[in-house]
Motif scaffolding. Structure first.
Motif, PDB file in Angstrom:
ATOM      1  N   VAL A  10      25.776 -57.079   4.390  1.00  0.00           N
ATOM      2  CA  VAL A  10      24.720 -57.229   3.482  1.00  0.00           C
ATOM      3  C   VAL A  10      23.944 -58.681   3.712  1.00  0.00           C
ATOM      4  O   VAL A  10      22.902 -58.946   3.048  1.00  0.00           O
ATOM      5  N   LYS A  11      24.324 -59.335   4.810  1.00  0.00           N
ATOM      6  CA  LYS A  11      23.529 -60.392   5.151  1.00  0.00           C
ATOM      7  C   LYS A  11      22.592 -60.175   6.466  1.00  0.00           C
ATOM      8  O   LYS A  11      21.453 -60.471   6.487  1.00  0.00           O
ATOM      9  N   CYS A  12      23.256 -59.440   7.596  1.00  0.00           N
ATOM     10  CA  CYS A  12      22.344 -59.276   8.714  1.00  0.00           C
ATOM     11  C   CYS A  12      22.025 -57.907   9.040  1.00  0.00           C
ATOM     12  O   CYS A  12      21.141 -57.677  10.129  1.00  0.00           O
ATOM     13  N   GLY A  13      22.586 -56.694   8.309  1.00  0.00           N
ATOM     14  CA  GLY A  13      22.295 -55.434   8.494  1.00  0.00           C
ATOM     15  C   GLY A  13      23.038 -54.696   9.689  1.00  0.00           C
ATOM     16  O   GLY A  13      22.956 -53.616   9.820  1.00  0.00           O
ATOM     17  N   CYS A  56      31.588 -58.551   8.567  1.00  0.00           N
ATOM     18  CA  CYS A  56      30.705 -57.951   9.528  1.00  0.00           C
ATOM     19  C   CYS A  56      31.204 -58.471  11.013  1.00  0.00           C
ATOM     20  O   CYS A  56      31.666 -59.759  11.299  1.00  0.00           O
ATOM     21  N   LEU A  57      31.192 -57.614  11.934  1.00  0.00           N
ATOM     22  CA  LEU A  57      31.870 -58.068  13.160  1.00  0.00           C
ATOM     23  C   LEU A  57      30.689 -58.435  14.187  1.00  0.00           C
ATOM     24  O   LEU A  57      31.030 -59.156  15.161  1.00  0.00           O
ATOM     25  N   ALA A  58      29.337 -58.466  13.646  1.00  0.00           N
ATOM     26  CA  ALA A  58      28.273 -59.278  14.385  1.00  0.00           C
ATOM     27  C   ALA A  58      28.391 -60.881  13.866  1.00  0.00           C
ATOM     28  O   ALA A  58      28.423 -61.721  14.867  1.00  0.00           O
ATOM     29  N   CYS A  59      28.020 -61.231  12.668  1.00  0.00           N
ATOM     30  CA  CYS A  59      27.792 -62.212  12.222  1.00  0.00           C
ATOM     31  C   CYS A  59      28.991 -63.103  11.533  1.00  0.00           C
ATOM     32  O   CYS A  59      28.837 -64.271  11.206  1.00  0.00           O
ATOM     33  N   GLY A  60      29.952 -62.260  11.191  1.00  0.00           N
ATOM     34  CA  GLY A  60      31.220 -62.946  10.514  1.00  0.00           C
ATOM     35  C   GLY A  60      31.268 -62.845   9.215  1.00  0.00           C
ATOM     36  O   GLY A  60      32.125 -63.605   8.395  1.00  0.00           O
TER      37      GLY A  60
END
Length: 83
Positions: A10-13, A56-60
């Motif tokens: 929901v934050k970085c897509g 999220c595994l990208a931005c945490g």
């Protein structure tokens, strides 16, 4: 409450989103495979009742309340309606 995996953060897509597993897990083959695939991330044993459900595994970023909060809110609403 939605329990299915979100399509993206929901934050970085980012589409790589993992379910957060709380408690002391049994490290069986299935769990190890899910950890390796990034489907699950582990969290501690102490729960607050307002814990995030997804990471999220990208931005945490972590979001989505656990079912404990939803159950408590539904119970309170039922009690209030009874009057």
């Amino acid at each position: 409450m939605k329990s299915e995996r979100p399509e993206s953060c929901v934050k970085c897509g980012e589409p790589r989103v993992a379910k957060i597993l709380y408690g002391l897990p049994a490290f069986e083959e299935t769990l190890i495979a899910q950890l390796d695939a990034g489907q699950i991330v582990l969290e501690g044993c102490v729960r607050t009742g307002n814990d995030p459900r997804w990471q999220c595994l990208a931005c945490g970023h972590r979001w989505g309340r656990t079912q404990l909060v939803a159950v408590a809110r539904n119970s309170i609403a039922r009690i209030k309606r009874r009057g």
